[in-house]
Motif scaffolding. Structure first.
Motif, PDB file in Angstrom:
ATOM      1  N   UNK A 130       0.822  -1.209   0.000  1.00 36.43           N
ATOM      2  CA  UNK A 130       0.000   0.000   0.000  1.00 36.43           C
ATOM      3  C   UNK A 130       0.857   1.261   0.000  1.00 36.43           C
ATOM      4  N   UNK A 131       1.979   1.223   0.700  1.00 37.57           N
ATOM      5  CA  UNK A 131       2.881   2.373   0.723  1.00 37.57           C
ATOM      6  C   UNK A 131       3.543   2.571  -0.637  1.00 37.57           C
ATOM      7  N   UNK A 132       3.916   1.471  -1.283  1.00 38.91           N
ATOM      8  CA  UNK A 132       4.519   1.581  -2.605  1.00 38.91           C
ATOM      9  C   UNK A 132       3.472   2.051  -3.610  1.00 38.91           C
ATOM     10  N   UNK A 133       2.234   1.592  -3.470  1.00 37.24           N
ATOM     11  CA  UNK A 133       1.161   2.075  -4.347  1.00 37.24           C
ATOM     12  C   UNK A 133       1.018   3.594  -4.228  1.00 37.24           C
ATOM     13  N   UNK A 134       1.139   4.099  -3.029  1.00 42.09           N
ATOM     14  CA  UNK A 134       1.053   5.551  -2.821  1.00 42.09           C
ATOM     15  C   UNK A 134       2.184   6.272  -3.559  1.00 42.09           C
ATOM     16  N   UNK A 135       3.394   5.734  -3.464  1.00 36.97           N
ATOM     17  CA  UNK A 135       4.536   6.334  -4.167  1.00 36.97           C
ATOM     18  C   UNK A 135       4.352   6.256  -5.685  1.00 36.97           C
ATOM     19  N   UNK A 136       3.824   5.123  -6.169  1.00 37.72           N
ATOM     20  CA  UNK A 136       3.577   4.961  -7.602  1.00 37.72           C
ATOM     21  C   UNK A 136       2.536   5.974  -8.061  1.00 37.72           C
ATOM     22  N   UNK A 137       1.486   6.156  -7.271  1.00 39.67           N
ATOM     23  CA  UNK A 137       0.452   7.120  -7.640  1.00 39.67           C
ATOM     24  C   UNK A 137       1.024   8.535  -7.708  1.00 39.67           C
TER      25      UNK A 137
END
Length: 102
Positions: free
Chosen positions: A48-55
């Motif tokens: 979820x944290x990496x998804x935030x960075x990707x977004x």
């Protein structure tokens, strides 16, 4: 959510998002984040944290973002995943769209 991500992880996120944007034109959030997470397991960062960075990276590039790549909520790599050295992107083989959106 953590805020002290390594420079290596942030660079991996940006280069992967940039490669996906150039290759496909759309960022499949979950697929891209999962590939980054698997390459950086030693960082111990939640998907979820990496998804935030990707977004965030996709928004900076002005890329379109697809939120539910797998459709079942499971984070398994899709069959159309293309590896290119240290960068990877997801390739759409066929997008099924209804003929009419009425």
């Amino acid at each position: 959510m953590r805020y002290d991500y390594s420079t290596r992880l942030r660079e991996d996120v940006y280069s992967t998002v940039r490669a996906a944007f150039r290759t496909v034109g759309i960022i499949e959030l979950t697929a891209v984040a999962e590939r980054i997470r698997l390459r950086n397991l030693a960082e111990n960062v939640a998907l979820e944290d990496i998804e935030h960075l990707v977004m965030q990276a996709a928004q900076l590039l002005g890329a379109a973002i697809e939120f539910d790549t797998f459709g079942d909520g499971l984070a398994s790599p899709p069959p159309g995943l293309v590896e290119n050295g240290d960068e990877s992107a997801t390739v759409h083989h066929d997008l099924h769209r209804p003929g009419s959106m009425q």
